[in-house]
Design a protein around this motif. Structure first.
Motif, PDB file in Angstrom:
ATOM      1  N   ILE A  54       3.782  -2.411 -12.572  1.00  0.00           N
ATOM      2  CA  ILE A  54       3.891  -3.657 -11.789  1.00  0.00           C
ATOM      3  C   ILE A  54       4.687  -3.401 -10.515  1.00  0.00           C
ATOM      4  O   ILE A  54       4.339  -3.888  -9.425  1.00  0.00           O
ATOM      5  CB  ILE A  54       4.555  -4.760 -12.629  1.00  0.00           C
ATOM      6  N   GLY A  55       5.773  -2.618 -10.636  1.00  0.00           N
ATOM      7  CA  GLY A  55       6.576  -2.302  -9.461  1.00  0.00           C
ATOM      8  C   GLY A  55       5.785  -1.567  -8.414  1.00  0.00           C
ATOM      9  O   GLY A  55       5.975  -1.792  -7.204  1.00  0.00           O
ATOM     10  N   ALA A  56       4.889  -0.681  -8.834  1.00  0.00           N
ATOM     11  CA  ALA A  56       4.066   0.055  -7.876  1.00  0.00           C
ATOM     12  C   ALA A  56       2.925  -0.810  -7.336  1.00  0.00           C
ATOM     13  O   ALA A  56       2.435  -0.584  -6.220  1.00  0.00           O
ATOM     14  CB  ALA A  56       3.498   1.307  -8.536  1.00  0.00           C
ATOM     15  N   LEU A  57       2.488  -1.812  -8.091  1.00  0.00           N
ATOM     16  CA  LEU A  57       1.352  -2.646  -7.689  1.00  0.00           C
ATOM     17  C   LEU A  57       1.745  -3.735  -6.701  1.00  0.00           C
ATOM     18  O   LEU A  57       0.938  -4.112  -5.825  1.00  0.00           O
ATOM     19  CB  LEU A  57       0.738  -3.278  -8.946  1.00  0.00           C
ATOM     20  N   THR A  58       2.967  -4.229  -6.772  1.00  0.00           N
ATOM     21  CA  THR A  58       3.386  -5.363  -5.936  1.00  0.00           C
ATOM     22  C   THR A  58       3.243  -5.109  -4.441  1.00  0.00           C
ATOM     23  O   THR A  58       2.704  -5.945  -3.709  1.00  0.00           O
ATOM     24  CB  THR A  58       4.841  -5.753  -6.286  1.00  0.00           C
ATOM     25  N   PRO A  59       3.731  -3.953  -3.893  1.00  0.00           N
ATOM     26  CA  PRO A  59       3.536  -3.712  -2.458  1.00  0.00           C
ATOM     27  C   PRO A  59       2.060  -3.654  -2.052  1.00  0.00           C
ATOM     28  O   PRO A  59       1.708  -4.027  -0.926  1.00  0.00           O
ATOM     29  CB  PRO A  59       4.223  -2.368  -2.232  1.00  0.00           C
ATOM     30  N   LEU A  60       1.189  -3.190  -2.958  1.00  0.00           N
ATOM     31  CA  LEU A  60      -0.243  -3.162  -2.651  1.00  0.00           C
ATOM     32  C   LEU A  60      -0.795  -4.569  -2.478  1.00  0.00           C
ATOM     33  O   LEU A  60      -1.676  -4.819  -1.640  1.00  0.00           O
ATOM     34  CB  LEU A  60      -1.007  -2.429  -3.755  1.00  0.00           C
ATOM     35  N   ILE A  65      -2.617  -9.005   1.150  1.00  0.00           N
ATOM     36  CA  ILE A  65      -2.417 -10.341   1.730  1.00  0.00           C
ATOM     37  C   ILE A  65      -2.376 -10.259   3.250  1.00  0.00           C
ATOM     38  O   ILE A  65      -2.999 -11.074   3.956  1.00  0.00           O
ATOM     39  CB  ILE A  65      -1.114 -10.962   1.183  1.00  0.00           C
ATOM     40  N   ILE A  66      -1.665  -9.235   3.767  1.00  0.00           N
ATOM     41  CA  ILE A  66      -1.535  -9.107   5.233  1.00  0.00           C
ATOM     42  C   ILE A  66      -2.847  -8.658   5.859  1.00  0.00           C
ATOM     43  O   ILE A  66      -3.341  -9.273   6.826  1.00  0.00           O
ATOM     44  CB  ILE A  66      -0.399  -8.117   5.570  1.00  0.00           C
ATOM     45  N   ASP A  67      -3.422  -7.570   5.327  1.00  0.00           N
ATOM     46  CA  ASP A  67      -4.599  -6.968   5.976  1.00  0.00           C
ATOM     47  C   ASP A  67      -5.876  -7.778   5.798  1.00  0.00           C
ATOM     48  O   ASP A  67      -6.746  -7.781   6.674  1.00  0.00           O
ATOM     49  CB  ASP A  67      -4.830  -5.551   5.428  1.00  0.00           C
ATOM     50  N   THR A  68      -6.008  -8.463   4.689  1.00  0.00           N
ATOM     51  CA  THR A  68      -7.245  -9.208   4.426  1.00  0.00           C
ATOM     52  C   THR A  68      -7.053 -10.708   4.615  1.00  0.00           C
ATOM     53  O   THR A  68      -7.795 -11.347   5.382  1.00  0.00           O
ATOM     54  CB  THR A  68      -7.752  -8.913   3.004  1.00  0.00           C
ATOM     55  N   GLY A  69      -6.066 -11.252   3.944  1.00  0.00           N
ATOM     56  CA  GLY A  69      -5.868 -12.699   3.982  1.00  0.00           C
ATOM     57  C   GLY A  69      -5.403 -13.198   5.328  1.00  0.00           C
ATOM     58  O   GLY A  69      -6.046 -14.052   5.971  1.00  0.00           O
ATOM     59  N   ILE A  70      -4.257 -12.674   5.810  1.00  0.00           N
ATOM     60  CA  ILE A  70      -3.685 -13.168   7.077  1.00  0.00           C
ATOM     61  C   ILE A  70      -4.556 -12.771   8.255  1.00  0.00           C
ATOM     62  O   ILE A  70      -4.823 -13.588   9.159  1.00  0.00           O
ATOM     63  CB  ILE A  70      -2.250 -12.627   7.242  1.00  0.00           C
ATOM     64  N   THR A  71      -5.018 -11.512   8.270  1.00  0.00           N
ATOM     65  CA  THR A  71      -5.832 -11.035   9.398  1.00  0.00           C
ATOM     66  C   THR A  71      -7.117 -11.842   9.537  1.00  0.00           C
ATOM     67  O   THR A  71      -7.547 -12.185  10.653  1.00  0.00           O
ATOM     68  CB  THR A  71      -6.169  -9.547   9.225  1.00  0.00           C
ATOM     69  N   ASN A  72      -7.733 -12.173   8.444  1.00  0.00           N
ATOM     70  CA  ASN A  72      -8.996 -12.915   8.481  1.00  0.00           C
ATOM     71  C   ASN A  72      -8.798 -14.420   8.399  1.00  0.00           C
ATOM     72  O   ASN A  72      -9.786 -15.173   8.399  1.00  0.00           O
ATOM     73  CB  ASN A  72      -9.901 -12.459   7.323  1.00  0.00           C
ATOM     74  N   GLY A  73      -7.555 -14.839   8.276  1.00  0.00           N
ATOM     75  CA  GLY A  73      -7.307 -16.289   8.212  1.00  0.00           C
ATOM     76  C   GLY A  73      -7.862 -16.921   6.955  1.00  0.00           C
ATOM     77  O   GLY A  73      -8.205 -18.110   6.958  1.00  0.00           O
ATOM     78  N   ASP A  74      -7.936 -16.146   5.867  1.00  0.00           N
ATOM     79  CA  ASP A  74      -8.506 -16.631   4.610  1.00  0.00           C
ATOM     80  C   ASP A  74      -7.393 -17.225   3.750  1.00  0.00           C
ATOM     81  O   ASP A  74      -6.714 -16.520   3.008  1.00  0.00           O
ATOM     82  CB  ASP A  74      -9.193 -15.474   3.895  1.00  0.00           C
ATOM     83  N   ILE A  75      -7.209 -18.541   3.847  1.00  0.00           N
ATOM     84  CA  ILE A  75      -6.113 -19.190   3.146  1.00  0.00           C
ATOM     85  C   ILE A  75      -6.257 -19.101   1.624  1.00  0.00           C
ATOM     86  O   ILE A  75      -5.282 -18.779   0.920  1.00  0.00           O
ATOM     87  CB  ILE A  75      -5.985 -20.660   3.592  1.00  0.00           C
ATOM     88  N   VAL A 297      -1.261  -3.099   9.572  1.00  0.00           N
ATOM     89  CA  VAL A 297       0.086  -3.673   9.448  1.00  0.00           C
ATOM     90  C   VAL A 297       0.489  -3.772   7.983  1.00  0.00           C
ATOM     91  O   VAL A 297       1.633  -3.522   7.605  1.00  0.00           O
ATOM     92  CB  VAL A 297       0.147  -5.058  10.120  1.00  0.00           C
ATOM     93  N   GLY A 298      -0.458  -4.121   7.144  1.00  0.00           N
ATOM     94  CA  GLY A 298      -0.178  -4.251   5.711  1.00  0.00           C
ATOM     95  C   GLY A 298       0.280  -2.943   5.096  1.00  0.00           C
ATOM     96  O   GLY A 298       1.177  -2.919   4.249  1.00  0.00           O
ATOM     97  N   ILE A 299      -0.320  -1.827   5.546  1.00  0.00           N
ATOM     98  CA  ILE A 299       0.078  -0.521   5.028  1.00  0.00           C
ATOM     99  C   ILE A 299       1.517  -0.205   5.427  1.00  0.00           C
ATOM    100  O   ILE A 299       2.305   0.298   4.623  1.00  0.00           O
ATOM    101  CB  ILE A 299      -0.884   0.572   5.534  1.00  0.00           C
TER     102      ILE A 299
END
Length: 620
Positions: A54-60, A65-75, A297-299
């Motif tokens: 879980i600790g390794a998965l959280t940053p992914l 969220i940043i690269d797909t959700g925020i960048t594409n404006g997908d709320i 940016v997400g990376i």
């Protein structure tokens, strides 16, 4: 287990154990203590693995969220993955609680098993062990070393497993996103490890010195604050000098604590600064690569988040050898005690003595007995830390070719100068020690063939310094007979001529008599000891200077109590006051471990010899 941060434990390793070679078979033996908890350990490690994942998965998830959700404006996408991140955080919290519970259950279970085993084993040790051993060092083995040993199954094991998994998962994730920034991050690892390696040993040394000084201060407090020590200090000591000595010790502790705090703060500031710089480097390089389109940016955010999950475990793993050795050395120190063999052992085919004495009486025979106190090698003490000065022991014999018989129901007195071997002889009868030569028999029953419990049940002892526990009168008496009723206790106290005093106390037999019974006078303690003996009702009684150093009134009461205690019982009485042994059926005169004279008082007083010399010395 949650990762991140650099706690004190990551850089306070005790590097003094480096280079230590563990004894062959230690690891295998340690694993036997894990056997009762193998399924709990398996579940514990499984939870650690899930938490590391879980600790390794959280940053992914943050990267997504940043690269797909925020960048594409997908709320909806942002909300769903944010809920997933929150759910994983809650799951991690529950997993952490589960780990803590399992760690505590396993660790406390190991401590319970070890301490119980140690206590029971130490109880089996002969008197020679306790006469040499430093009590403080022994208690440290039971408490401190046992606690250090249990760390193998909790802190050390979980640290190795969780940190290894965390580093593995994090490196896989980081390399999959950017091998360039991952290599930069790995180049900064020495900046975390080197300060810990330099400052850690210094901090550990300060901590050890602080513990030693606190132990000295505690020793001074214990010696001055128990009843005997307080009385001695008030009689002979100077309170101002004691206070000054204590103040000097505490001042050293204070100065060391300040150094320890500054050293720890320097370490935290150094690592915190390096950590901040590493984040700045990742954001700087990552930001440039993100602007050029090499990274998203997400990376960059995910890689920065991974840093603490990488550096803290690596720093901890760099000291894993010290962790393991420290815990294993604690186990070895525990094993040193468990491997000690009692010099007085119960034979595999030992038989109870109690029924034999009831049927045949309690005659006592010493048949050509030779005895000297066991040496260190014979006692098998593994460490001189427990018994300072024991390497200078003498092998001089204490008893030489001692032979005599005590008829059932008769009283035999032992007299002689100090150091003649009188008390040693009584200790052989109670099997505190075993003779090197000769045989001791109860009737025709060899004492070495009897079970130790039956010897204790058959023989009762009242010594010169009657020991009492810091407990109630009733509980001190019940030590001889745990199921004794209040009426039995009352009867024993009456027969010991002390019931009138006890019944006048506000709490009666429930009165707490203080450390070693110091709330009572010497004569009152002796009468309580006689009451304890009467409650036990042994067939054989040993009185070891039971009336020494008492005033005339106390001696009168005790003599009356002893008439009751000795009536119908085989008894061995050791006395310096010859007035107390005139009525003995037999008097043995000892000097330098040999019996010089045997007879009644009337016979010996007529003979030219040591007894008549001692008698005239006391009365003329």
């Amino acid at each position: 287990m949650a990762q991140g941060g650099f706690g004190m434990r990551s850089f306070t390793k005790d590097n003094s154990v480096k280079g230590t070679k563990l004894k062959k078979g230690t690891t295998k033996r340690v694993l036997t203590y894990a056997a009762p908890y193998k399924w709990l350990l398996a579940l514990f490690l499984f939870l650690i693995m899930l938490n590391a994942a879980i600790g390794a998965l959280t940053p992914l998830i943050l990267k997504t969220i940043i690269d797909t959700g925020i960048t594409n404006g997908d709320i909806p996408y942002i909300v769903n993955f944010s809920l997933l991140a929150g759910g994983l955080a809650i799951a991690s919290a529950f997993l952490t609680l589960g780990e803590r519970w399992l760690s505590s259950k396993i660790g406390e279970g190991v401590i319970f098993d070890l301490q119980t085993q140690l206590f029971q084993h130490i109880q089996k040790m002969s008197l020679s062990f306790f006469s040499r051993t430093k009590t403080g060092a022994l208690v440290q083995r039971i408490n401190g070393d046992v606690t250090g040993a249990q760390a193998v199954f909790t802190q050390t094991l979980s640290s190795i497993f969780s940190n290894t998994l965390s580093v593995t998962f994090v490196l896989i994730a980081m390399f999959s996103m950017s091998w360039q920034l991952t290599l930069v991050a790995l180049l900064l690892v020495p900046a975390f490890i080197i300060p810990a390696r330099i400052v850690g040993p210094k901090l550990a040394k300060l901590m050890r010195e602080s513990y030693d000084l606190k132990a000295e201060a505690n020793q001074l407090s214990n010696e001055r604050f128990n009843v005997a020590g307080a009385q001695l200090a008030k009689t002979y000591g100077t309170p101002e000098s004691d206070a000054q000595q204590y103040s000097e010790q505490i001042r050293k502790v204070r100065d060391l604590s300040i150094k320890q705090t500054l050293t720890g703060s320097l370490m935290r500031v150094t690592i915190g600064t390096v950590s901040a710089l590493s984040v700045a480097v990742v954001y700087g390089l990552g930001g440039v690569l993100a602007v050029r389109g090499t990274l998203t940016v997400g990376i960059v955010v995910a890689l920065a988040s991974y840093l603490n999950r990488l550096y803290a475990p690596i720093t901890s793993l760099s000291n894993v050898q010290v962790d393991v050795l420290t815990a294993m050395v604690s186990f070895e120190r525990v094993f040193e005690i468990l491997d000690l063999e009692p010099s007085v052992k119960e034979l595999p085919n030992a038989q109870p003595l109690t029924d034999y004495v009831k049927q045949n009486g309690g005659s006592i025979t010493f048949d050509q007995v030779d005895f000297r106190y066991p040496t260190v090698k014979e006692v098998s003490l593994a460490s001189l830390e427990l018994m300072p000065g024991a390497e200078r022991e003498s092998e001089e014999p204490i008893l030489k070719n001692v032979s005599f018989t005590i008829q059932p129901g008769h009283m035999t007195a032992l007299v002689g100068p100090s150091g003649a071997g009188k008390s040693t002889l009584s200790q052989l009868l109670t099997r505190m020690y075993d003779p090197q030569q000769g045989e001791i028999r109860i009737g025709e029953f060899p004492l070495k063939n009897a079970t130790l419990d039956s010897v204790r049940q058959t023989i009762g002892v009242v010594s010169q310094d009657a020991h009492m526990f810091h407990d109630t009168i009733a509980n001190n008496l019940r030590y001889a007979k745990p199921d004794a009723t209040p009426s039995e206790i009352e009867e024993a106290l009456k027969e010991a001529y002390i019931w009138e005093l006890i019944s006048s106390l506000p709490e009666g037999i429930d009165t707490v008599i203080g450390d070693r019974g110091y709330r009572l006078s010497g004569g009152e303690r002796q009468r309580l000891a006689i009451a304890r003996l009467l409650l036990k009702a042994p067939a054989i009684v040993i009185l070891d200077e039971a009336t020494a150093h008492l005033d005339s009134e106390s001696e009168h009461y005790i003599q009356e109590a002893l008439k009751t205690a000795l009536a119908g019982r085989t008894s061995l009485v050791i006395a310096h006051r010859l007035s107390t042994v005139r009525e003995a059926d037999q008097i043995l005169v000892l000097e330098k471990g040999r019996i010089l004279q045997t007879g009644t008082h009337e016979k010996l007083i007529q003979e030219s010899g040591l007894y008549r010399e001692l008698y005239h010395l006391q009365f003329e």
